[in-house]
Design an enzyme around this catalytic site. Structure first.
Site, PDB file in Angstrom:
ATOM      1  N   ASP A 159     -10.110  -4.373  -5.004  1.00 23.38           N
ATOM      2  CA  ASP A 159      -9.237  -3.074  -4.368  1.00 23.38           C
ATOM      3  C   ASP A 159      -9.370  -1.901  -5.011  1.00 23.38           C
ATOM      4  O   ASP A 159      -9.267  -2.025  -6.484  1.00 23.38           O
ATOM      5  CB  ASP A 159      -7.788  -3.477  -4.335  1.00 23.38           C
ATOM      6  CG  ASP A 159      -6.953  -2.618  -3.626  1.00 23.38           C
ATOM      7  OD1 ASP A 159      -7.241  -1.496  -3.295  1.00 23.38           O
ATOM      8  OD2 ASP A 159      -5.845  -2.991  -3.330  1.00 23.38           O
TER       9      ASP A 159
ATOM     10  N   SER B  80       0.861  -1.240   0.190  1.00 24.34           N
ATOM     11  CA  SER B  80      -0.017   0.172  -0.023  1.00 24.34           C
ATOM     12  C   SER B  80       0.978   1.275   0.053  1.00 24.34           C
ATOM     13  O   SER B  80       1.794   1.448  -0.865  1.00 24.34           O
ATOM     14  CB  SER B  80      -1.014  -0.240   1.314  1.00 24.34           C
ATOM     15  OG  SER B  80      -1.978   0.882   1.027  1.00 24.34           O
TER      16      SER B  80
ATOM     17  N   HIS C 238      -8.247  -5.059  -0.419  1.00 27.26           N
ATOM     18  CA  HIS C 238      -6.973  -4.491  -0.124  1.00 27.26           C
ATOM     19  C   HIS C 238      -6.846  -4.956   1.322  1.00 27.26           C
ATOM     20  O   HIS C 238      -7.595  -4.853   2.134  1.00 27.26           O
ATOM     21  CB  HIS C 238      -7.103  -2.741  -0.067  1.00 27.26           C
ATOM     22  CG  HIS C 238      -5.931  -1.964   0.143  1.00 27.26           C
ATOM     23  ND1 HIS C 238      -5.206  -1.749  -0.889  1.00 27.26           N
ATOM     24  CD2 HIS C 238      -5.530  -1.559   1.271  1.00 27.26           C
ATOM     25  CE1 HIS C 238      -4.070  -1.148  -0.584  1.00 27.26           C
ATOM     26  NE2 HIS C 238      -4.351  -0.751   0.994  1.00 27.26           N
TER      27      HIS C 238
END
Length: 322
Positions: free
Chosen positions: A258, A165, A288
């Site tokens: 995601d 991320s 995610h």
């Protein structure tokens, strides 16, 4: 591009999200950064696989350019000298997360790849806004390639950088900086990285209400971290870098359901177009953050295996034939 709305979740993923939705926790974006960090620390690890025991766990301090000592942790599956090493940068929207929230993930990568993992606590927003996290990641990588690897008994010629991320964004940026500085990296391991300046891809629209990372959450993270006028800086949005020719080979692990999946694919395409070797895995039907849900999701365990294999391949010693 797919039409007809977001891809279906796996049954296990759907069940997990339904259970989470029933839990009485306020959304992170309604909290202060400090309270959000505490909430995240508390929930991290609940769905992880059991924490592997490793031969070497060492707490470290790495000097940043302004003299700050950055907390770091070295995790190694063996005490033998000369192991290759992955610098790992945790996720959390540049605002939450730590080497503790990602300790199990880093241990799993070390145990399964045979490489050492150096996890970095870069400084978080809003106390430290852009580009502090970028500077901290780059300072740690330079330190590792320079004196760090030697001091720690690691192989300075076999170094990778990775993260998930926001940490994936930092790893992609560090890889471009490494190329510019002439530091050879073996691999950039990018797990659902953010790469765009604005959340305007089809997957952001399709997953705007995702429970794990919805639009409000993303907006809140970025409001903590960066001024709107700075968003076109490639150190926030590596897709906007002038060129990515000659950066380290990449392996990307993305979640199909995601908001960030499209920009992950776009970055993989950009790297490939520049002649960079790219491995890409899209894990179907998961959201995610799935890589830290290995207790409940077989896709997370498959990711652990795939990422470790990519590391092992990239970091294996060169064989010189006379």
């Amino acid at each position: 591009m797919k039409t007809g709305g977001p891809a279906p979740l796996t049954p296990a993923m759907r069940l997990l999200l339904e259970r989470m939705a029933r839990a009485p926790y306020p959304p992170l974006h309604t909290l202060s950064a400090q309270a959000a960090r505490q909430a995240y620390e508390k929930s991290a690890g609940v769905l992880e696989v059991p924490k592997p025991t490793l031969a070497r766990v060492q707490e470290l301090a790495i000097p940043a350019r302004d003299g700050t000592a950055l907390r770091a942790r070295l995790l190694a599956p063996s005490a033998a000298p000369g192991l290759p090493v992955l610098l790992y940068l945790h996720g959390g929207g540049f605002t939450i997360g730590s080497i503790d929230t990602h300790d199990t993930l880093c241990r799993v990568l070390a145990a399964q790849s045979g490489a050492a993992v150096l996890a970095l606590d870069y400084r978080l927003a809003p106390e430290h806004r852009f580009p502090t996290a970028v500077h901290d990641a780059w300072d740690a990588l330079q330190w590792l390639v320079g004196e760090g690897a030697r001091t720690l008994g690691l192989d300075a010629a076999r170094i990778a950088v990775g993260g998930d991320s926001a940490g994936g964004t930092l790893a992609a940026v560090s890889s471009i900086q490494a190329r510019d500085a002439g530091l050879p990296l073996a691999l950039q391991l990018l797990v659902y990285p953010g790469t765009t300046a604005h959340q305007d891809t089809p997957s952001h629209a399709a997953h705007a209400d995702d429970p794990m990372l919805d639009r409000l959450q993303i907006d809140w993270f970025f409001a903590q971290y960066i001024d709107p006028a700075q968003r076109a800086d490639w150190r926030f949005a590596p897709l906007l870098a002038d060129d990515v020719d000659g950066v380290a080979p990449a392996w990307l692990g993305l979640a199909e359901c995601d908001p960030l999946v499209d920009e992950g694919v776009m970055y993989a395409d950009r790297l490939r177009a520049a002649g960079v070797p790219v491995g890409l895995e899209i894990y179907r039907g998961v959201v995610h953050g799935f890589v830290q849900m290995g207790r409940a999701l077989p896709e997370a365990r498959r990711f652990h295996h795939d990422a470790a294999q990519a590391l092992r391949e990239a970091l294996k010693p060169e064989i010189h034939h006379d």
